[in-house]
Structures are given as structure tokens and as C-alpha cells.
Design an enzyme around this catalytic site. Structure first.
Site, PDB file in Angstrom:
ATOM      1  N   CYS A 174      25.242  -0.278 -29.943  1.00 27.78           N
ATOM      2  CA  CYS A 174      25.872  -2.148 -29.427  1.00 27.78           C
ATOM      3  C   CYS A 174      25.258  -3.276 -30.238  1.00 27.78           C
ATOM      4  CB  CYS A 174      25.766  -2.168 -28.242  1.00 27.78           C
ATOM      5  SG  CYS A 174      26.488  -0.191 -27.134  1.00 27.78           S
ATOM      6  N   HIS A 175      23.614  -3.275 -29.905  1.00 24.65           N
ATOM      7  CA  HIS A 175      23.438  -4.693 -30.347  1.00 24.65           C
ATOM      8  C   HIS A 175      21.944  -4.971 -31.526  1.00 24.65           C
ATOM      9  CE1 HIS A 175      25.740  -5.524 -26.487  1.00 24.65           C
ATOM     10  NE2 HIS A 175      25.944  -5.989 -27.346  1.00 24.65           N
ATOM     11  N   GLY A 176      21.477  -3.675 -31.713  1.00 29.15           N
ATOM     12  CA  GLY A 176      20.742  -3.554 -32.616  1.00 29.15           C
ATOM     13  C   GLY A 176      19.675  -3.482 -32.381  1.00 29.15           C
TER      14      GLY A 176
END
Lengths: 210, 306, 444
Positions: A174-176
Site C-alpha cells: 500500500c505505502h511501501g
């Protein structure tokens, strides 16, 4: 009703106003106090009954017996080989169970606490710093909740062939966020290590979650 | 016409009306036996030993035909249920963190459930996943579906037993009377093969009267009386000694019947003990409350002529 | 409200609010300082009891709705889930199902009170009519609520009652299909009944507000039937009637609790613990006890009505039964215009009082008949009882209004109270009217 009343309320002369007013007749003070008490007691009993009625109305919102019966789960982990991981559902959330290889363990042992973003163990079973022994469940098993501490996505890395991120653990698409093989956050926006759920080894091969 | 007088009159009329409704629903059957039950009355409670025996009778006898779909294994381990444990038995040597009062952790029920193989969804290859039962599983049914059940029982569907006591008029006494009340059919009846006469079964015996006892119009000869009850497809389920009790209770049909009816009452009304316990408290509270409000009422109205 | 407002805002904030939305004033004038006849007996407490039970039913109902599933495959199981697994679910469900019965006990006594003391008469016709509307809404709500557990009685009750629509000539069958949303009672029926069962209590609450408004314009009737003349005839609603209603409410809840905790299934039918089965009709279909009198009247009409000496049928027995059942309730709307006697209270109508008591017994008898099998002699008795039910309204009351000589009315409520007291003293030794006296004050 056509009759009108004046603002002081002109009801029957003998009627005594009860709500804590001064006695209007030749009543004894003590008597009046006892009289007020019975009204307060009545109102108090009614209020207590009201609170009593609230108890079932609120408790029914809590998880029911069918849900509670699934609050704990027993998992057989005998089939997991080193390097493999499985995903099980517990309380509606994924739990990752991973057996580390010796190499992974060695890497984790060498990682200093200062290299960590979050130095807390985040372990329901062992409070303290995020050391290997505080993160590992038993032997070489790592058991963590599969919920990214950033915004709740499920990180990749459990299934063979998944992206395991820069630290060989889990990677949240999703956001690394990158987690290492102990589920500790190493890079990315997630603030905390993956949580270790409450668990217990019932035998060497059976664990109970919850 | 005071309220008191009227209520008294109503009190006399209402039960009559209600009783009328109940009795009209039954066919002509023999008067039910009325044994005493531990859970009757204001303070009645279940006898846990009896519920355990009742479960044993259900499992070893009834469950081969009758399902109990609304009861899960964990229910058996709930407060008031047959296998509820307040604390873990020491001899099992369970870890101190195990809470045996939790229905999901109760070791007896876990073992009972694990004896069954339960189909729970599909495995990774898409085949039905068969695994040992868990406390959260519901009691498995003897037949996969209604059609199968009817085929195996000569066309009759053995009713689900979860609510059996509550779904029959005077259910406890009816079931007890029925399973202890099988008799040889009276000579004037010709009971079809595969059926069993029972004077407590609300059927119709008129259609089974032998030809020689009928007049030309097909009515029973007036010197004979139509026997009560009827015939149905359940063979007498109990015999002395059919179930072996471990607690030394008598292994008789009568005892089995009492035990299994108690268990069925529990499965119909598992919260009976909590209900009566709370009822006692609420009634006491309300009586005290009424007294207090009445005193307050008298106090407020003391100077008003009304 | 017809009496002048006596509310005096105490603080600046209260004055500020009062200028903008005089809600507190409305409450104060309606439930605190409302002048109420001082001679109301315990029969007059059922209004208060009914408002509490309405709130009770709405609250427990909303909570049950959080766990109930309105689908034919799950409805029965979800109710049993509530009974077995939801925390205190058994309590909430029994409280709601027995609460419905309590609601009807209270409403029947409330209606009986109105009939006895002539509360339907001028100037309270609208108050009475709104009450009948509430009663109709209650019946609809109770009927649809009974369908929701999806037991055998739910299903077959729904089938029988909705089939009444088919009695309507020509468009009956289309109406029935419209009600069902299918070719039989099924999932669409269950869903719409659930939606309406959730809606209707709020409609009832709305009409109850109108009912109370219509009560507060002319003020309460009272057991003497004589209107309030002076302030001496009244006491303020609070604390006099809040405490009296409060006492009655607690007593009523003792009865309620006795059912709820010790015989929660006594008023229900065992068949409703069997899941609905469209293939098997129970041996004996009976509605809940509170519908029995009307059910008896429905079944009493076993004959067609037509032109004599011809084969022409104007109203067949099915339609006749439906009309009679509907008529038995609708006739209450016109009651104020059927009973033209100027005297309200049956206390002063010695003849009408006897006929009314006979009417009450007649309704009880009809209730008993409703639970019997539809065979002789019950049908004949039902027909006679139904005939009297209507005769009371259509013949007895109009005739008595002309022929009866009522007793002398007291000049005022105060005078009627004094006369009662004198009567009491003659009958038994005087009892001191001090607090803690050993006898309750005479109710009348």
C-alpha cells in the site's frame, strides 16, 4: 377546562407542595425531613431501575457467545519447514506464522537495536525491547499479526514468490513499508513493528492464539 | 366496580380461556404422566449430573435419527449446561492460563467435539475439508437432508430435537409419557406394519379399527370405545440397560426417559437458570420499589380528599 | 393547552430558550402543572402504563433488530441465536414478546375504562377516535411482529390473515398477491412485514402525542363523569398523578416480570417453536390471545347473506366474516354518536351499567370461543355472542339513551368525593387518613 389559574397555582388549599418547599402548616421539621426522604428514595429507586435496564441493553452490543467461542484458535505448526510461512485467520485478521532459516536468524542476531525504527517488542507475551528473543515465539517461529501498522493493509511476504521487501521479511504494497524477518519495521511510513498476538505453545507443535 | 374486584374476576376467566386454547389443539390421548422435574417451580434448577446422563442417552440413542441443529458443543459447556466447569480439574494438568469456564476451552467438550469428523468448507485443493470437531461446531446431524432422513425412516421425518420440549403442548410430560408409554395395541386395532401404537401419540385410531368391530357405516360398534392415542413410525427407542451409566444411576427405561427429557428441556431453554435467578432479584426489587412508591404516594396525597 | 400557562423560567438561560422554543413550557404545562381531577382512580393509570410499555417495546425492538435476520432461511435461526448466544438476548426477546401481551392487557383495560366512565362522549370524541386509531395500528404491528420469528404459527397466521383480503369482491386476489409479493407468504412478505413492523411503532408514538394533545384540550374525564367546575376539583398532575401512575406502573411491572421470568412461553403457542413449513399446516391455528375475540367473530359468520327466497348471494360467508371483524372495531369510531345519553359515567346509569358488564363478559366469552375448534356448539355460541357485541352498540345504547332514568348527578367532583367518603364511613369504621395508615385510600 374553562377555569383559569393564577401563576402561583391555586389548587386545593390543603394540598401541600412537595418538592422541597417549606412546610405551610404547623408541621414539625423532623417529620418533613423524613417525608422528603421517602420521595428521594422513590426517585432513587426508579433511577437505579433505569440503570439496571441499561445493563442488558448495552451488553447485547458486545460480541456474542458464538463470536467469543472463536476468540481463541489452535493451530498445528508441525508441517512448517524452515523458510516457509503460513497464513491463518484469527479473530477475523490474518496471522503470519513463519519458520526462520538459520541464515535469517543469524542476520537478525547481528542487527543492532539502533538500526530499528521501533525498538519496542510490540509483543503481548513479552514486553521490552525488540530483541530477537522478545520477537520470536519459540525456537525459530515468528508469529505476527498480518496487519500493517501504518494503515491496516496486509503485507506481502508470506507466500513463496511474494515480494519480501528490502529486509527479507514482509513488504506492504500500500505505502511501501519494509519489515524484516522478525516483523520489525525497517523502512517506510509504518510507525511500529508488526504486533505479536497473545499466544501459547500447548505442545511443541500446537499453538493457541488468543 | 373496583380494580381489585375486576382483576380477581379476570384472573378467574383468563386461565380458562388460555387452557381452553391449549386443550382444544390435542387429539384424544391418554392423560399424560406427570413426574416431578428438578427445574420446575420458582427455584427449580437443572441437575447437572442428570443433564450429562441425558446427553449420553441423546448421543447413544436419539441422535442416530434426530438432529439437534441449534446446539453447539460449546453450549454444553456454558453455565447451566451439562458439562460446565467452574475450574479446570487438577488431574488434567492443564496450563494455569487455561480457563475451563470458557466454553471454547472446556476440556470435556473439546474431547466430545473431537470425536466427530466435521466437514468445514474446502481445503486448498477444493475438496471438502474434514477435520475433528471444535467446541464452536454445531452437533452434527444424522442425515444430510430431510429427504435422506425420510427415506431412512419409512417416510417419517424425525423432528429436530433442539426445541422439542418447547414446541409441544406440555412438552416435558408429553415426551416422557410417549417414550415410556408404548403398549401392545388393543385387540380391536390393526396397526400397520412399520408403525407402533402409543396411547399418548396425538394421532387417530379410528382408521385402524379392525373390520369386525365396525358397523355398516364404518363407525365403531357402540359397545366398544375408540382407544386413545395413535400409531407412528418411531419404534420404542429405550430398553432397560441399553445405555451404560458411569455414575451408578439405575439403567432403566424410566430413568433414561427422565434424563433425556431433562436434557431436551435444557436444549430448549438453556438460559433457564439465569432467567429464574434474575427473576428472583427483579421481583424482590419491584416489591420493595412498589412499597416505597406507595409510601411516597400516601405522603403526597395525605391532605387531599379524593 | 386550555389552562393558562404557569411556567416561570427560573434562570436567564431558561428565559432565553423559552422565548425561542417554549418546549420546557409545554412539558411543564402538560405534565407538571396540568390541572387534573382529584378523583381519578387506578383505572386511570393505564394511560401512563401504556406509554411506558410503548417505549419499552420500541427500545427492546430496536435492540432485537440488531441481531435479527429477515430472511426465510435465517429468521428462525437468528431468533434462536438471540435466545442462546446474544448477551442477555433471551431476556430481551422474552421482554419484547411478553411486552406485546402486556401492551394488550393494558390497552383492553384502558378501553374498558373509557367505556365504563363514558370517556368517549362530547367533548372527547376526537380523543376517543385517535385511541381507536392507535388500537388498529397496535393490532397491525403485533400481527406483523408475530410473523418475524418465522415459526409455524407465524407462517400460517400470516397466510390466514392475509388471505382475508381475498374476500374482497373482484380485486381480492390481486390485493392478496400484492400483500405477499409472491404467490404465497414467502421471503418478500417477511421482508416487508419486518420493514413495517419497524415503522409502525413510530406512527403509534406520533398518534399517541395527538391523543395526549386531544386529552389536554378538554382535560381528563373522571369517574363521576362531571366536568371540572372549580380549582377545588383538581390537583396538579405532578406530583399527585406522577406518583400515583408511578405506583401503578411498578405494580404492572410485577405482573410483567412474573410472566417474563417464570412463564415466558405461557401466552405463546408451542407450534411457533417449529420452523415455518409451507407443506404442513398445524392441527389447530389460533392467533395470539389478544386477537381471539375478533377471530371468533370472523369465524362466527358461516352463512351467506343474500336476497331471501332466491339463490342470489350478496355477501358470501367469507366476506361477511371479514366485514364483521372489521366492523367490530370500526364501530368504536361512531360510538360517541350512538350513545346519546347526557350522563357519562356508568355510576349514574344503573341499567346501562348492567348491559355494559354483560358486554365485557361477552368479549371474554368471544375470546374463549376464538380458541375453540370451529364446530358446534361453539359456532352457534359465537354467533349469539357476536350478535350481542353489535347489539350493545347499535340497539342497547341508543335505546337506553332515551328510556333510562339516570341517578342524580353530583353537582361537582368535590361533592361526589364527599358523598363517597360518607358512604365509606357508613360501611366501615373510619380510618385515619394519616400517612402510613393501614388501608389504601378508596380508589373511587
Amino acid at each position: 377546562m374553562s377555569s383559569t389559574t393564577n401563576s402561583t397555582g391555586g389548587y386545593e388549599a390543603e394540598a401541600v407542595r412537595v418538592s422541597g418547599s417549606k412546610p405551610e402548616g404547623p408541621t414539625v421539621e423532623v417529620d418533613e425531613g423524613r417525608r422528603d426522604f421517602i420521595h428521594l428514595l422513590a426517585a432513587g429507586t426508579a433511577a437505579a431501575a433505569g440503570v439496571g435496564v441499561l445493563i442488558p441493553l448495552i451488553s447485547q452490543l458486545a460480541p456474542d457467545a458464538a463470536v467469543r467461542a472463536l476468540a481463541t484458535k489452535e493451530v498445528n505448526i508441525s508441517a512448517i519447514e524452515p523458510g516457509q510461512a503460513i497464513k491463518v485467520i484469527w479473530q477475523g485478521k490474518p496471522v503470519f506464522i513463519r519458520r526462520l532459516t538459520e541464515r535469517e536468524l543469524a542476520v537478525d542476531e547481528e542487527t543492532p537495536l539502533s538500526a530499528l525504527k521501533d525498538a519496542d517488542a510490540r509483543n503481548e507475551n513479552a514486553a521490552g525491547e525488540a530483541t530477537v528473543e522478545n520477537r520470536i515465539a519459540s525456537g525459530d517461529f515468528v508469529i505476527v499479526l498480518g496487519v500493517c501498522t501504518h494503515l491496516g493493509c496486509v503485507p506481502l511476504g508470506t507466500d513463496t514468490g511474494d515480494n519480501r521487501g528490502d529486509y527479507g521479511g514482509w513488504f506492504c504494497p500500500c505505502h511501501g513499508s519494509h519489515y524484516d524477518s522478525l516483523g520489525r519495521i525497517r523502512k517506510g511510513p509504518a510507525p511500529q513493528n508488526l504486533a505479536v498476538p497473545p499466544l501459547e505453545f500447548l505442545t511443541d507443535t500446537t499453538i493457541r492464539l488468543g | 366496580m373496583t380494580l381489585k374486584r375486576t382483576l380477581a374476576a379476570l384472573g378467574a376467566v383468563l386461565p380458562l380461556a388460555l387452557a381452553g386454547g391449549a386443550s382444544a389443539a390435542e387429539g384424544k390421548i391418554k392423560e399424560l404422566k406427570e413426574p416431578s422435574w428438578t427445574w420446575e417451580g420458582i427455584f427449580g434448577r437443572y441437575d447437572q449430573q442428570q443433564l450429562q446422563r441425558g446427553y449420553q442417552v441423546y448421543r447413544e440413542v436419539c441422535s442416530s435419527c434426530h438432529s439437534m441443529k441449534l446446539v453447539a458443543f460449546r453450549h454444553l459447556a456454558e453455565d447451566g449446561g451439562p458439562f460446565y466447569l467452574e475450574e479446570c480439574p487438577v488431574e488434567l494438568g492443564l496450563p494455569s492460563t487455561t480457563d475451563c469456564s470458557d466454553p471454547a476451552a472446556n476440556p470435556i467438550v473439546k474431547a466430545l467435539a473431537a470425536d466427530y469428523q466435521i466437514e468445514a468448507g474446502v481445503d486448498d485443493s477444493g475438496d471438502p475439508l474434514i477435520r475433528p470437531g471444535l467446541p464452536a461446531d454445531y452437533l452434527p446431524s444424522p442425515y444430510a437432508n430431510r429427504q435422506q432422513a425420510m427415506l431412512a425412516n419409512g417416510g417419517a421425518y424425525p423432528p429436530d430435537m433442539s426445541l422439542l420440549v418447547k414446541s409441544r403442548v406440555k412438552g416435558r410430560n408429553y415426551i416422557y409419557s410417549l417414550i415410556t408409554g408404548y403398549e401392545e395395541p388393543p385387540a380391536i386395532l390393526d396397526v400397520p406394519p412399520g408403525q407402533y401404537y402409543n396411547p399418548y401419540y396425538p394421532g387417530d385410531t379410528a382408521s385402524m379399527v379392525r373390520e369386525e368391530y365396525l358397523d355398516e357405516e364404518g363407525h365403531i360398534l357402540h359397545e366398544y370405545e375408540l382407544p386413545p392415542g395413535g400409531a407412528f413410525k418411531m419404534a420404542p427407542p429405550l430398553q432397560d440397560g441399553i445405555v451404560t451409566y458411569e455414575d451408578g444411576s439405575p439403567e432403566t427405561v424410566d430413568q433414561y426417559a427422565r434424563d433425556v427429557v431433562s436434557f431436551l428441556q435444557w436444549s430448549s431453554e438453556p438460559k433457564l437458570e439465569q432467567r429464574k435467578e434474575m427473576g428472583g432479584f427483579v421481583m424482590l426489587y419491584l416489591f420493595a420499589f412498589a412499597g416505597i412508591v406507595y409510601a411516597s404516594y400516601r405522603q403526597i396525597w395525605r391532605n387531599v380528599e379524593h | 393547552m386550555s389552562h393558562e400557562s404557569t411556567y416561570v423560567p427560573g434562570t436567564g438561560f431558561e428565559r432565553w430558550v423559552d422565548k425561542r422554543l417554549p418546549l420546557v413550557r409545554l412539558g411543564y404545562d402538560s405534565f407538571i402543572d396540568f390541572p387534573t381531577p382529584k378523583n381519578l382512580n387506578y383505572w386511570y393509570t393505564f394511560g401512563g402504563i401504556l406509554s411506558i410499555i410503548l417505549v419499552w417495546q420500541i427500545v427492546t425492538g430496536i435492540v432485537l433488530a440488531m441481531h435479527y435476520t429477515a430472511h426465510t432461511d435465517y429468521a428462525f435461526q437468528s431468533v434462536e441465536m438471540i435466545m442462546r448466544d446474544v448477551n442477555y438476548g433471551w431476556l430481551l426477546r422474552y421482554a419484547h414478546s411478553n411486552g406485546a401481551s402486556m401492551f394488550f392487557i393494558a390497552v383492553y383495560l384502558h378501553i374498558a375504562r373509557g367505556l365504563y366512565y363514558g370517556s368517549y362522549k362530547e367533548p372527547r370524541e376526537i380523543l376517543w377516535g385517535l385511541g381507536v386509531v392507535i388500537f388498529l395500528l397496535m393490532m397491525g404491528t403485533a400481527f406483523m411482529g408475530y410473523v418475524l420469528p418465522w415459526g409455524q404459527m407465524s407462517y400460517w397466521g400470516a397466510t390466514v390473515i392475509t388471505s382475508l383480503a381475498s374476500a374482497v369482491p373482484l380485486i381480492g386476489d390481486p390485493i392478496k398477491t400484492l400483500l405477499w409479493g409472491g404467490f404465497a407468504v414467502d421471503n418478500p412478505t417477511l421482508n416487508r412485514f419486518y420493514a413495517l413492523h419497524y415503522l409502525m411503532p413510530f406512527l403509534i408514538a406520533g398518534v399517541v402525542i395527538l391523543h395526549i394533545w386531544a386529552l389536554h384540550v378538554p382535560g381528563n374525564n373522571n369517574p363521576s363523569g362531571v366536568e371540572v367546575k372549580t380549582k377545588k376539583d383538581t390537583v396538579p398532575f405532578h406530583p399527585y398523578y406522577t406518583v400515583k401512575d408511578g405506583f401503578a406502573i411498578v405494580c404492572f411491572f410485577i405482573l410483567f416480570a412474573a410472566f417474563l421470568f417464570y412463564m415466558p412461553n405461557t401466552l405463546g403457542h408451542p407450534d411457533n417453536y417449529i420452523e415455518a413449513d409451507p407443506m404442513v399446516t398445524p392441527a389447530h391455528i389460533v392467533p395470539e390471545w389478544y386477537f381471539l375475540p375478533f377471530y371468533a367473530m370472523l369465524r362466527a359468520i358461516t352463512f351467506d347473506i343474500g336476497i331471501p327466497f332466491t339463490d342470489i348471494v350478496l355477501i358470501n360467508s367469507k366476506l361477511g366474516g371479514v366485514l364483521v371483524m372489521l366492523g367490530s372495531i370500526l364501530i368504536l369510531f361512531v360510538l360517541p354518536w350512538l350513545d346519546r345519553s347526557k350522563v357519562r359515567s356508568m355510576r349514574y346509569r344503573p341499567v346501562a351499567k348492567l348491559w355494559l358488564i354483560l358486554f365485557f363478559l361477552d368479549v371474554c366469552l368471544l375470546g374463549w370461543l376464538g380458541a375453540q375448534l370451529a364446530e358446534q356448539p361453539y359456532i352457534l355460541i359465537s354467533q349469539l355472542a357476536t350478535a350481542y357485541y353489535f347489539a350493545y352498540f347499535l340497539i342497547v345504547l341508543p335505546v337506553l339513551a332515551i328510556t333510562e332514568t339516570p341517578k342524580a348527578l353530583p353537582r361537582s367532583i368535590s361533592e361526589s368525593v364527599t358523598a363517597d367518603k360518607a358512604g365509606m364511613r357508613k360501611r366501615k369504621t373510619p380510618v385515619g387518613m394519616t400517612a402510613g395508615g393501614s388501608h389504601p385510600a378508596p380508589a373511587e
